[in-house]
Design a protein around this motif. Structure first.
Motif, mmCIF file in Angstrom:
data_model
loop_
_atom_site.group_PDB
_atom_site.id
_atom_site.type_symbol
_atom_site.label_atom_id
_atom_site.label_comp_id
_atom_site.label_asym_id
_atom_site.label_seq_id
_atom_site.Cartn_x
_atom_site.Cartn_y
_atom_site.Cartn_z
ATOM 1 N N LEU A 7 6.387 37.422 59.163
ATOM 2 C CA LEU A 7 6.201 37.568 57.720
ATOM 3 C C LEU A 7 7.412 37.056 56.950
ATOM 4 N N THR A 8 8.601 37.375 57.437
ATOM 5 C CA THR A 8 9.826 36.915 56.793
ATOM 6 C C THR A 8 9.911 35.397 56.832
ATOM 7 N N LEU A 9 9.559 34.823 57.951
ATOM 8 C CA LEU A 9 9.592 33.375 58.109
ATOM 9 C C LEU A 9 8.572 32.704 57.189
ATOM 10 N N ARG A 10 7.389 33.273 57.089
ATOM 11 C CA ARG A 10 6.357 32.714 56.192
ATOM 12 C C ARG A 10 6.812 32.750 54.738
ATOM 13 N N SER A 12 9.920 32.742 53.718
ATOM 14 C CA SER A 12 10.982 31.751 53.613
ATOM 15 C C SER A 12 10.398 30.346 53.458
ATOM 16 N N ILE A 13 9.368 30.038 54.221
ATOM 17 C CA ILE A 13 8.699 28.735 54.133
ATOM 18 C C ILE A 13 8.117 28.536 52.740
ATOM 19 N N ASN A 14 7.455 29.549 52.228
ATOM 20 C CA ASN A 14 6.880 29.438 50.891
ATOM 21 C C ASN A 14 7.962 29.257 49.834
ATOM 22 N N ASP A 15 9.076 29.954 49.983
ATOM 23 C CA ASP A 15 10.193 29.814 49.046
ATOM 24 C C ASP A 15 10.762 28.399 49.087
ATOM 25 N N LYS A 44 12.070 25.411 59.496
ATOM 26 C CA LYS A 44 11.399 26.714 59.376
ATOM 27 C C LYS A 44 9.967 26.634 59.907
ATOM 28 N N ILE A 45 9.277 25.561 59.584
ATOM 29 C CA ILE A 45 7.900 25.387 60.057
ATOM 30 C C ILE A 45 7.878 25.261 61.578
#
Length: 65
Positions: A7-10, A12-15, A44-45
């Motif tokens: 969730l944190t990574l997702r 971060s990707i959106n940000d 990140k992806i």
């Protein structure tokens, strides 16, 4: 733990995507700042893909035993 990490990574990707979009609107696609954010976004992806793949692989291994 893994779920929270995903969730944190997702997020971060959106940000990073939003940031890249905003910079691109102001400076254009070839600006060095856009390129740098794009490279960070790629990293990140790739991390998300590795985590997801490893999780799926682990789940399949458990199902086969």
């Amino acid at each position: 733990m893994l779920f929270r990490e995903l969730l944190t990574l997702r997020k971060s990707i959106n940000d990073y995507r939003q940031n890249m979009y905003e910079i691109t609107e102001k400076k254009g696609f070839s600006d060095p700042e856009v390129v740098k954010v794009s490279q960070l976004l790629d990293e990140k992806i790739a991390m998300l893909m590795r985590l997801t793949f490893n999780q799926e692989k682990s789940h399949l291994n458990k199902c086969q035993t």
